[in-house]
Write an enzyme that holds these catalytic residues in place. Structure first.
Site, PDB file in Angstrom:
ATOM      1  N   LEU A  10      -1.939  -6.259   1.988  1.00  0.00           N
ATOM      2  CA  LEU A  10      -3.005  -6.791   1.161  1.00  0.00           C
ATOM      3  C   LEU A  10      -2.261  -7.324  -0.174  1.00  0.00           C
ATOM      4  O   LEU A  10      -2.718  -7.450  -1.010  1.00  0.00           O
ATOM      5  CB  LEU A  10      -4.048  -6.212   0.811  1.00  0.00           C
ATOM      6  CG  LEU A  10      -5.047  -5.662   2.249  1.00  0.00           C
ATOM      7  CD1 LEU A  10      -5.897  -4.716   2.019  1.00  0.00           C
ATOM      8  CD2 LEU A  10      -5.346  -6.860   2.917  1.00  0.00           C
TER       9      LEU A  10
ATOM     10  N   GLY B  95      -3.334  -5.189  -3.311  1.00  0.00           N
ATOM     11  CA  GLY B  95      -4.595  -5.554  -3.669  1.00  0.00           C
ATOM     12  C   GLY B  95      -5.060  -7.004  -3.822  1.00  0.00           C
ATOM     13  O   GLY B  95      -6.080  -7.483  -4.073  1.00  0.00           O
TER      14      GLY B  95
ATOM     15  N   LEU C 158      -4.476  -9.653  -2.068  1.00  0.00           N
ATOM     16  CA  LEU C 158      -5.098 -10.555  -1.091  1.00  0.00           C
ATOM     17  C   LEU C 158      -6.214 -10.004  -0.568  1.00  0.00           C
ATOM     18  O   LEU C 158      -6.902 -10.294   0.342  1.00  0.00           O
ATOM     19  CB  LEU C 158      -4.122 -10.426   0.239  1.00  0.00           C
ATOM     20  CG  LEU C 158      -3.097 -11.349   0.060  1.00  0.00           C
ATOM     21  CD1 LEU C 158      -1.885 -11.187   0.797  1.00  0.00           C
ATOM     22  CD2 LEU C 158      -3.409 -12.697   0.023  1.00  0.00           C
ATOM     23  N   THR C 159      -7.105  -9.091  -1.491  1.00  0.00           N
ATOM     24  CA  THR C 159      -8.485  -8.770  -1.403  1.00  0.00           C
ATOM     25  C   THR C 159      -9.409  -9.757  -2.136  1.00  0.00           C
ATOM     26  O   THR C 159     -10.640  -9.697  -2.009  1.00  0.00           O
ATOM     27  CB  THR C 159      -8.832  -7.317  -1.775  1.00  0.00           C
ATOM     28  OG1 THR C 159      -8.836  -7.284  -3.131  1.00  0.00           O
ATOM     29  CG2 THR C 159      -7.738  -6.351  -1.175  1.00  0.00           C
ATOM     30  N   GLY C 160      -9.016 -10.296  -3.186  1.00  0.00           N
ATOM     31  CA  GLY C 160      -9.685 -11.418  -3.888  1.00  0.00           C
ATOM     32  C   GLY C 160     -10.093 -10.641  -5.194  1.00  0.00           C
ATOM     33  O   GLY C 160     -10.856 -11.383  -6.112  1.00  0.00           O
ATOM     34  N   LYS C 161      -9.878  -9.302  -5.194  1.00  0.00           N
ATOM     35  CA  LYS C 161     -10.578  -8.619  -6.394  1.00  0.00           C
ATOM     36  C   LYS C 161      -9.681  -8.991  -7.837  1.00  0.00           C
ATOM     37  O   LYS C 161     -10.433  -8.499  -8.910  1.00  0.00           O
ATOM     38  CB  LYS C 161     -10.418  -6.977  -6.258  1.00  0.00           C
ATOM     39  CG  LYS C 161      -8.972  -6.473  -6.141  1.00  0.00           C
ATOM     40  CD  LYS C 161      -9.295  -5.144  -5.753  1.00  0.00           C
ATOM     41  CE  LYS C 161      -7.892  -4.441  -5.836  1.00  0.00           C
ATOM     42  NZ  LYS C 161      -8.026  -2.964  -5.251  1.00  0.00           N
TER      43      LYS C 161
ATOM     44  N   TYR D  13       5.838  10.318  -2.150  1.00  0.00           N
ATOM     45  CA  TYR D  13       4.485  10.095  -2.558  1.00  0.00           C
ATOM     46  C   TYR D  13       3.736  11.271  -3.108  1.00  0.00           C
ATOM     47  O   TYR D  13       4.028  12.460  -2.772  1.00  0.00           O
ATOM     48  CB  TYR D  13       3.456   9.735  -1.230  1.00  0.00           C
ATOM     49  CG  TYR D  13       4.058   8.372  -0.622  1.00  0.00           C
ATOM     50  CD1 TYR D  13       4.700   7.580  -1.146  1.00  0.00           C
ATOM     51  CD2 TYR D  13       3.568   8.199   0.838  1.00  0.00           C
ATOM     52  CE1 TYR D  13       5.296   6.364  -0.908  1.00  0.00           C
ATOM     53  CE2 TYR D  13       3.963   7.020   1.402  1.00  0.00           C
ATOM     54  CZ  TYR D  13       4.678   6.090   0.660  1.00  0.00           C
ATOM     55  OH  TYR D  13       5.240   4.950   1.204  1.00  0.00           O
TER      56      TYR D  13
ATOM     57  N   SER E 260       2.116  -2.965   2.705  1.00  0.00           N
ATOM     58  CA  SER E 260       1.812  -3.971   1.922  1.00  0.00           C
ATOM     59  C   SER E 260       0.821  -5.256   2.609  1.00  0.00           C
ATOM     60  O   SER E 260       1.209  -6.359   1.955  1.00  0.00           O
ATOM     61  CB  SER E 260       2.623  -4.300   0.795  1.00  0.00           C
ATOM     62  OG  SER E 260       2.194  -4.895  -0.404  1.00  0.00           O
TER      63      SER E 260
END
Length: 349
Positions: free
Chosen positions: A239, A242, A244-247, A53, A237
């Site tokens: 989400l 991302g 599964l955030t709807g963005k 990372y 993971s």
């Protein structure tokens, strides 16, 4: 924050684990420190990082995330109250981890990795040291829904027992307390356990695999193996990077989002995936929850889960993710999720 036992160890970890892979790329050192301060205040005692990372991996930033965690623990003087997890890379051709050469799960490379991580983290030991991905050639994530061919074996594949023996030395030296796996299959997990039972190395304490509404492949074989062998699931993971955030619904591409910045979300861009994400996000709203809260709460509610590894680039995202641990997951929610999963399966393994 509820604490749960990590495998058969004496470690108790919060059911929310703070993921860190954006620190040093999308987040500054100060922002990383602020996230850890908030999470620690809310009862999170579990941090997950890696020598790889931040993401995306590159030579210029590699190791920055561990350095940020190290300066925070030194400044706060709280190392003894943190359960710290990091990872060594599996087989990779990327040359920057080992000073200009490729890396495998062999003694020289593992020893090089642990010493550099300890230096960056400013600590004498790592509580949970994980193999980020296997040495052998298998599909990424290790649990595909389809196998299209037989994976070609590396001629110099490192035997699992050889790798295990190195970690045994790390435990005896006090550099690590426990060993975990990541992105591993049921076969790999059981081979590591078999080696430990023969006295070759430490017993596996945990498995860190992707698990979310669109990837429940852990439930197929690994759930039983982990339950019977007392191996903790650390789900990453939750989400779906991302989605599964709807963005990203309806093809949206928010400025500053991971997809807009790096376009590395291909794992979650399979045929049929966009329609499935939208269905789950709309289901969340039908229960009066944001998609992100709903997706995190689903993962946190699983009976086979030890910790849900959340991640955030903003404090608002972090607060929402931490709060998801307190959502009362209902039988009605589970029935609705299972009904949708029956139709869509696992489009993003």
């Amino acid at each position: 924050m509820e604490k749960r036992r990590l495998g058969r160890t004496d470690l108790l970890v919060s059911k929310i684990c703070l993921g860190t892979m954006t620190w040093g790329e999308q987040n500054t050192e100060a922002e990383g420190h602020a996230q850890m301060d908030y999470a620690f205040e809310k009862g999170v005692n579990f941090l997950d990082t890696a020598e790889l990372y931040p993401i995306p991996p590159k030579a210029e930033t590699q190791g920055a995330t561990e350095r940020i965690i190290g300066t925070w623990m030194k400044a706060r003087g709280n190392r003894d109250r943190i359960v710290l997890a990091s990872k060594v890379v599996g087989r990779t051709a990327n040359p920057w981890f080992r000073g200009g050469r490729s890396s495998k799960l062999v003694r020289a490379d593992i020893m090089d990795a642990i010493d550099k991580s300890l230096e960056r983290l400013k600590t004498e030991y790592i509580d949970l040291y994980q193999i980020h991905w296997p040495d052998r050639s298998i599909p990424w994530g290790s649990n595909p829904t389809r196998v299209t061919g037989t994976a070609e074996r590396h001629a110099d594949e490192t035997p699992i027992e050889e790798t295990l023996a190195v970690f045994d030395d790390l435990v005896k030296a006090g550099k690590i307390r426990h060993l975990g796996l990541s992105n591993e299959s049921s076969w790999g997990l059981m081979r590591f356990i078999a080696g430990a039972e023969k006295g070759v190395g430490p017993r596996i304490a945990s498995l860190q695999n992707a698990y979310n509404l669109v990837n429940r492949t852990f439930e197929v074989n690994l759930a039983e193996a982990c339950a019977r062998e007392d191996v903790s699931l650390l789900a990453y993971s939750p989400l779906a990077q991302g989605y599964l955030t709807g963005k990203y619904d309806h093809g949206a591409l928010p400025k500053g989002s991971r997809k807009e910045l790096f376009d590395r979300l291909q794992r979650y861009e399979k045929p049929g995936a966009a329609k499935t994400f939208l269905a789950y996000n709309e289901l969340a709203r039908s229960f009066g929850l944001t998609p992100a809260t709903f997706a995190n709460a689903f993962v946190a509610s699983r009976p086979f889960l030890t910790a849900n590894i959340i991640g955030a680039t903003t404090m608002a995202q972090l607060k929402e993710a931490v709060a998801s641990a307190d959502v009362a997951w209902t039988e009605e929610m589970q029935a609705a999720v299972d009904a949708l999963h029956q139709k869509t399966g696992n489009p993003c393994p």
